[in-house]
Scaffold this motif. Structure first.
Motif, mmCIF file in Angstrom:
data_model
loop_
_atom_site.group_PDB
_atom_site.id
_atom_site.type_symbol
_atom_site.label_atom_id
_atom_site.label_comp_id
_atom_site.label_asym_id
_atom_site.label_seq_id
_atom_site.Cartn_x
_atom_site.Cartn_y
_atom_site.Cartn_z
ATOM 1 N N LEU A 140 77.353 -3.242 66.457
ATOM 2 C CA LEU A 140 77.186 -3.992 65.208
ATOM 3 C C LEU A 140 77.303 -3.037 64.046
ATOM 4 O O LEU A 140 77.174 -1.828 64.207
ATOM 5 C CB LEU A 140 75.796 -4.637 65.187
ATOM 6 N N ALA A 141 77.500 -3.607 62.866
ATOM 7 C CA ALA A 141 77.562 -2.770 61.659
ATOM 8 C C ALA A 141 76.182 -2.195 61.350
ATOM 9 O O ALA A 141 76.045 -1.089 60.859
ATOM 10 C CB ALA A 141 78.073 -3.600 60.483
ATOM 11 N N GLN A 142 75.124 -2.976 61.635
ATOM 12 C CA GLN A 142 73.763 -2.548 61.331
ATOM 13 C C GLN A 142 73.074 -2.042 62.602
ATOM 14 O O GLN A 142 73.510 -2.338 63.704
ATOM 15 C CB GLN A 142 72.923 -3.722 60.801
ATOM 16 N N PRO A 143 71.962 -1.311 62.411
ATOM 17 C CA PRO A 143 71.164 -0.901 63.565
ATOM 18 C C PRO A 143 70.642 -2.124 64.313
ATOM 19 O O PRO A 143 70.233 -3.111 63.699
ATOM 20 C CB PRO A 143 70.003 -0.115 62.950
ATOM 21 N N LEU A 144 70.638 -2.045 65.633
ATOM 22 C CA LEU A 144 70.167 -3.132 66.485
ATOM 23 C C LEU A 144 68.763 -2.815 66.996
ATOM 24 O O LEU A 144 68.504 -1.709 67.468
ATOM 25 C CB LEU A 144 71.115 -3.305 67.680
ATOM 26 N N ILE A 145 67.868 -3.797 66.888
ATOM 27 C CA ILE A 145 66.500 -3.660 67.388
ATOM 28 C C ILE A 145 66.343 -4.579 68.598
ATOM 29 O O ILE A 145 66.696 -5.764 68.528
ATOM 30 C CB ILE A 145 65.462 -4.052 66.321
ATOM 31 N N LEU A 146 65.817 -4.034 69.682
ATOM 32 C CA LEU A 146 65.566 -4.840 70.880
ATOM 33 C C LEU A 146 64.065 -5.084 71.002
ATOM 34 O O LEU A 146 63.274 -4.142 70.939
ATOM 35 C CB LEU A 146 66.077 -4.115 72.127
ATOM 36 N N ALA A 147 63.678 -6.354 71.166
ATOM 37 C CA ALA A 147 62.262 -6.705 71.306
ATOM 38 C C ALA A 147 62.111 -7.743 72.391
ATOM 39 O O ALA A 147 63.080 -8.378 72.797
ATOM 40 C CB ALA A 147 61.726 -7.261 69.991
ATOM 41 N N GLY A 148 60.883 -7.927 72.827
ATOM 42 C CA GLY A 148 60.592 -8.997 73.769
ATOM 43 C C GLY A 148 60.390 -8.482 75.176
ATOM 44 O O GLY A 148 61.319 -8.067 75.839
ATOM 45 N N GLY A 149 59.137 -8.484 75.604
ATOM 46 C CA GLY A 149 58.849 -8.155 76.988
ATOM 47 C C GLY A 149 59.022 -6.698 77.367
ATOM 48 O O GLY A 149 59.048 -6.361 78.547
ATOM 49 N N LEU A 150 59.121 -5.813 76.381
ATOM 50 C CA LEU A 150 59.286 -4.391 76.709
ATOM 51 C C LEU A 150 57.932 -3.764 77.054
ATOM 52 O O LEU A 150 56.904 -4.105 76.465
ATOM 53 C CB LEU A 150 59.919 -3.639 75.545
ATOM 54 N N THR A 151 57.958 -2.839 78.006
ATOM 55 C CA THR A 151 56.753 -2.125 78.433
ATOM 56 C C THR A 151 57.140 -0.663 78.652
ATOM 57 O O THR A 151 58.335 -0.341 78.700
ATOM 58 C CB THR A 151 56.229 -2.669 79.773
ATOM 59 N N PRO A 152 56.145 0.224 78.817
ATOM 60 C CA PRO A 152 56.497 1.622 79.113
ATOM 61 C C PRO A 152 57.378 1.725 80.364
ATOM 62 O O PRO A 152 58.226 2.616 80.458
ATOM 63 C CB PRO A 152 55.136 2.286 79.339
ATOM 64 N N THR A 153 57.197 0.797 81.307
ATOM 65 C CA THR A 153 57.937 0.879 82.569
ATOM 66 C C THR A 153 59.391 0.464 82.450
ATOM 67 O O THR A 153 60.258 1.025 83.116
ATOM 68 C CB THR A 153 57.270 -0.055 83.627
ATOM 69 N N ASN A 154 59.680 -0.551 81.599
ATOM 70 C CA ASN A 154 61.058 -1.062 81.585
ATOM 71 C C ASN A 154 61.874 -0.662 80.360
ATOM 72 O O ASN A 154 63.067 -0.949 80.289
ATOM 73 C CB ASN A 154 61.070 -2.591 81.745
ATOM 74 N N VAL A 155 61.249 0.025 79.407
ATOM 75 C CA VAL A 155 61.972 0.293 78.150
ATOM 76 C C VAL A 155 63.191 1.193 78.376
ATOM 77 O O VAL A 155 64.224 1.032 77.738
ATOM 78 C CB VAL A 155 61.031 0.868 77.068
ATOM 79 N N GLY A 156 63.078 2.134 79.314
ATOM 80 C CA GLY A 156 64.211 3.020 79.577
ATOM 81 C C GLY A 156 65.414 2.252 80.093
ATOM 82 O O GLY A 156 66.539 2.419 79.609
ATOM 83 N N ARG A 157 65.160 1.342 81.040
ATOM 84 C CA ARG A 157 66.254 0.572 81.620
ATOM 85 C C ARG A 157 66.854 -0.382 80.577
ATOM 86 O O ARG A 157 68.073 -0.520 80.452
ATOM 87 C CB ARG A 157 65.740 -0.229 82.824
ATOM 88 N N ALA A 158 65.976 -1.025 79.808
ATOM 89 C CA ALA A 158 66.448 -1.948 78.771
ATOM 90 C C ALA A 158 67.343 -1.211 77.772
ATOM 91 O O ALA A 158 68.395 -1.709 77.368
ATOM 92 C CB ALA A 158 65.259 -2.571 78.055
ATOM 93 N N SER A 159 66.930 -0.004 77.393
ATOM 94 C CA SER A 159 67.709 0.779 76.419
ATOM 95 C C SER A 159 69.077 1.137 76.976
ATOM 96 O O SER A 159 70.072 1.114 76.259
ATOM 97 C CB SER A 159 66.973 2.060 76.041
ATOM 98 N N ARG A 160 69.109 1.460 78.273
ATOM 99 C CA ARG A 160 70.399 1.835 78.861
ATOM 100 C C ARG A 160 71.349 0.650 78.898
ATOM 101 O O ARG A 160 72.550 0.801 78.660
ATOM 102 C CB ARG A 160 70.194 2.386 80.278
ATOM 103 N N ILE A 161 70.809 -0.547 79.169
ATOM 104 C CA ILE A 161 71.676 -1.721 79.267
ATOM 105 C C ILE A 161 72.133 -2.181 77.886
ATOM 106 O O ILE A 161 73.312 -2.424 77.644
ATOM 107 C CB ILE A 161 70.938 -2.878 79.992
ATOM 108 N N VAL A 162 71.176 -2.325 76.979
ATOM 109 C CA VAL A 162 71.477 -2.942 75.678
ATOM 110 C C VAL A 162 71.967 -1.911 74.659
ATOM 111 O O VAL A 162 72.699 -2.235 73.736
ATOM 112 C CB VAL A 162 70.222 -3.683 75.151
ATOM 113 N N ASN A 163 71.528 -0.666 74.844
ATOM 114 C CA ASN A 163 71.879 0.416 73.920
ATOM 115 C C ASN A 163 71.465 0.124 72.472
ATOM 116 O O ASN A 163 72.264 0.209 71.548
ATOM 117 C CB ASN A 163 73.394 0.694 74.000
ATOM 118 N N PRO A 164 70.186 -0.249 72.259
ATOM 119 C CA PRO A 164 69.725 -0.538 70.894
ATOM 120 C C PRO A 164 69.478 0.752 70.126
ATOM 121 O O PRO A 164 69.356 1.827 70.714
ATOM 122 C CB PRO A 164 68.404 -1.279 71.131
ATOM 123 N N ASP A 165 69.399 0.622 68.798
ATOM 124 C CA ASP A 165 69.031 1.773 67.960
ATOM 125 C C ASP A 165 67.516 1.928 67.910
ATOM 126 O O ASP A 165 66.988 3.021 67.749
ATOM 127 C CB ASP A 165 69.578 1.574 66.544
#
Length: 197
Positions: A140-165
């Motif tokens: 996207l042109a702007q920074p992307l924020i990922l929210a919803g259901g994130l925890t210390p355990t899954n944030v790494g995997r979520a970041s790898r899939i979605v690649n948020p800023d």
């Protein structure tokens, strides 16, 4: 590859602010919308006074009027407005003209790539703690924020899939509905870890 930034939302107590300061979060969030984490303007101002000045404060609003959001901003409680609900282009432009940065939230819906907001957030629901069906999101042109259901355990995997800023968490770093400094530290550490394949 930039390191993912972290927003800890739903701060309500001095201990929450201390934990965010100590863990060096990148953004801190105060919820002004009706919810379990709702704070008054007076509380937000008091907490803001203890927040590290390098950490921008985000105000979370649901279908709130531009006038009320600007009053919160002019009082000194927030630097960024996070808009759930409507957030029309005209409203976003008015907030930005007053000096506020704007996060436009898209809950379980496609991102409007024409949005002029400063940040775009995908969310599985306001503080619902539900886990998103993570999908890669095109750049996207702007920074992307990922929210919803994130925890210390899954944030790494979520970041790898979605690649948020930026990743955003509230209840995912709580124990018995109270912010947990240990979980906040773990979340930030796991979010920022370099991806080793």
């Amino acid at each position: 590859m930039e390191m993912v930034k972290v927003k800890i939302c739903g701060l309500m107590r001095h201990q929450d602010v201390e934990a965010v300061n100590a863990a060096r979060a990148d953004f801190a969030g105060f919820v002004f919308a009706p919810s379990r984490h709702q704070v008054t303007l007076a509380t937000a101002l008091e907490l803001r006074a203890h927040l590290n000045p390098d950490i921008p404060a985000v105000g979370v609003f649901v279908n709130e009027s531009v006038t009320d959001i600007l009053a919160t901003y002019r009082a000194g409680a927030i630097d960024i407005a996070q808009l759930h609900g409507k957030g029309t282009p005209a409203e976003i432009a008015r907030l930005q003209a007053a000096g506020l940065n704007v996060i436009q939230v898209f809950e379980r819906q496609a991102i409007d790539t024409t949005s002029k907001a400063d940040y775009l957030m995908v969310d599985s629901g306001k503080g619902s703690g539900q886990v998103l069906d993570w999908q890669p999101i095109p750049p996207l042109a702007q920074p992307l924020i990922l929210a919803g259901g994130l925890t210390p355990t899954n944030v790494g995997r979520a970041s790898r899939i979605v690649n948020p800023d930026i990743v955003d968490v509230s209840s995912g770093v709580e124990t018995d509905q109270i912010k947990d400094p240990v979980k906040i530290n773990a979340f930030i550490k796991n979010a920022r870890e370099e991806v080793v394949l």
